[in-house]
Motif scaffolding. Sequence first.
Motif, short mmCIF file in Angstrom:
data_model
loop_
_atom_site.label_atom_id
_atom_site.label_comp_id
_atom_site.label_asym_id
_atom_site.label_seq_id
_atom_site.Cartn_x
_atom_site.Cartn_y
_atom_site.Cartn_z
N GLU A 255 10.92 25.71 -0.08
CA GLU A 255 12.33 25.54 0.25
C GLU A 255 12.73 24.10 -0.07
O GLU A 255 11.95 23.18 0.18
CB GLU A 255 12.48 25.81 1.74
N GLN A 256 13.91 23.90 -0.60
CA GLN A 256 14.29 22.54 -0.98
C GLN A 256 15.80 22.42 -1.20
O GLN A 256 16.48 23.43 -1.40
CB GLN A 256 13.57 22.13 -2.26
N THR A 257 16.28 21.18 -1.16
CA THR A 257 17.69 20.91 -1.49
C THR A 257 17.73 20.12 -2.78
O THR A 257 16.95 19.18 -2.97
CB THR A 257 18.37 20.09 -0.37
N ILE A 258 18.62 20.51 -3.66
CA ILE A 258 18.76 19.84 -4.95
C ILE A 258 20.11 19.12 -4.98
O ILE A 258 21.13 19.69 -4.56
CB ILE A 258 18.75 20.87 -6.11
N ASN A 259 20.12 17.92 -5.49
CA ASN A 259 21.37 17.17 -5.64
C ASN A 259 21.56 16.83 -7.12
O ASN A 259 20.63 16.36 -7.77
CB ASN A 259 21.31 15.84 -4.88
N LEU A 260 22.76 17.09 -7.61
CA LEU A 260 23.13 16.62 -8.97
C LEU A 260 24.27 15.63 -8.74
O LEU A 260 25.44 16.00 -8.60
CB LEU A 260 23.57 17.81 -9.84
N LYS A 261 23.88 14.36 -8.65
CA LYS A 261 24.83 13.33 -8.14
C LYS A 261 26.05 13.18 -9.03
O LYS A 261 27.16 13.05 -8.53
CB LYS A 261 24.10 11.99 -7.99
N ASN A 262 25.85 13.21 -10.34
CA ASN A 262 27.01 13.01 -11.24
C ASN A 262 28.04 14.12 -11.11
O ASN A 262 29.19 13.96 -11.51
CB ASN A 262 26.56 12.96 -12.71
N GLY B 226 29.79 20.25 -17.01
CA GLY B 226 29.27 20.21 -15.65
C GLY B 226 29.87 21.25 -14.74
O GLY B 226 29.18 21.85 -13.92
N ASP B 227 31.18 21.53 -14.90
CA ASP B 227 31.82 22.50 -13.99
C ASP B 227 31.23 23.91 -14.20
O ASP B 227 31.03 24.66 -13.24
CB ASP B 227 33.35 22.49 -14.16
N ARG C 233 20.73 14.27 -17.34
CA ARG C 233 22.15 14.33 -17.68
C ARG C 233 23.05 14.17 -16.47
O ARG C 233 24.13 13.59 -16.54
CB ARG C 233 22.44 15.67 -18.40
N PHE C 234 22.61 14.72 -15.32
CA PHE C 234 23.51 14.75 -14.16
C PHE C 234 22.96 13.97 -12.96
O PHE C 234 23.39 14.20 -11.84
CB PHE C 234 23.80 16.21 -13.77
#
Length: 342
Positions: free
Chosen positions: A271-278, A32-33, A239-240
């Motif tokens: 235009e958009q915001t993406i979140n990968l919560k994990n 993930g990093d 996955r995330f």
Amino acid sequence: MARHFPGTTAVATRNKYEILGADVPEETLFKGDLLVASLSESPRSVNSIYYYDDVGSSLFERLCHEETYYLFRTEKDILAQHATSIADITGPISIVELGSGNAEKTCLLFDAYVKQHGRTFYAAIDINRSILESAAENIFSVTTDLDFLGIVGTYQTGLAQVANLTGPKLLVCLGSTMGNMHDDELHDLLLSAQSALASGDYLLVGMDLDKDTKTLEAAYNNQTAILTNLCVLRHLNWRFDGDFRLFQFRHVAFHNKPLYRMESHLEATQEQTINLKNLDFSFRLDQGEMIRTEIMRKVELHAFHKLLEPYKFRPVQHWTDSSQKYAVSLFQLGADSTELDS
Ligand SMILES: C[S@@+](CC[C@H](N)C(=O)[O-])C[C@H]1O[C@@H](n2cnc3c(N)ncnc32)[C@H](O)[C@@H]1O
């Protein structure tokens, strides 16, 4: 099978083969990093490893049979024609494959090796566990005179495991897989390959050759290629715990001629915001901004052979198709760059 690899647990299925590393936590393979770092860079990118979850691996198999995707059938024809010569040159040897996929093309080699040299050992390294099960099915439909070891892992972790194997080895990397690697990744892979092999061992590499833009762009713009690319976002969501909305992206694949490569991207259509919560990570995409998902090198054969020279891989022989679309090259590892010339 009597071989044992320290540090891994064998998950035996049938007694004909073994798959190692199925218990390795996936976080150690899909880091993930590194994903956060590549999505934070400009231009943003995602490592092509994210093509290969179970869905992505099935889509890749489908892509291989697309009419415009000449790579698979061309490489397969070359192997069908020359597998016997390859087995002749190397003699009896253990075969180790990087990114084996379902090993459909490699089966042509097994057939030749078993006929010429008898029982043969084959280790397949792949990030996707399920595809190794498919490989086992393909292999045992062709021959039972093969000991098969599947290794779930990255190229690096897998190579570290096979370094323990004794006897001569042939390392195989088909499907233009080296072409998906950036310079630093290729450098790391070739160093790991060098450490896993001994002087006199062989390396067999299939690479797509540079060619006209029309043929190249047709190979990577068919329906399956589009779906495969979009499914990278589905994989990241799963996955995330992400919220990529696939319908807000467009597949873009083009020939970057000066860099001798095709590139696949996903372009944000708004235009958009993406979140990968994990991963506790969010980022904003502008309309029209692209995320690069894969590079596919298109090489000139001589330049590719030169690229491997500093790693002591000396070209022994190569085979191409009649239209010079694709090449399979056999290299031998020398103790130093000149040793094998003498
Ligand atoms: C381009 S496909 C080639 C498959 C097969 N060798 C062929 O020629 O059809 C790449 C394969 O490598 C695997 N793979 C991709 N990245 C990997 C990595 N970093 N480490 C190990 N396997 C990887 C994928 O799961 C996939 O099966």
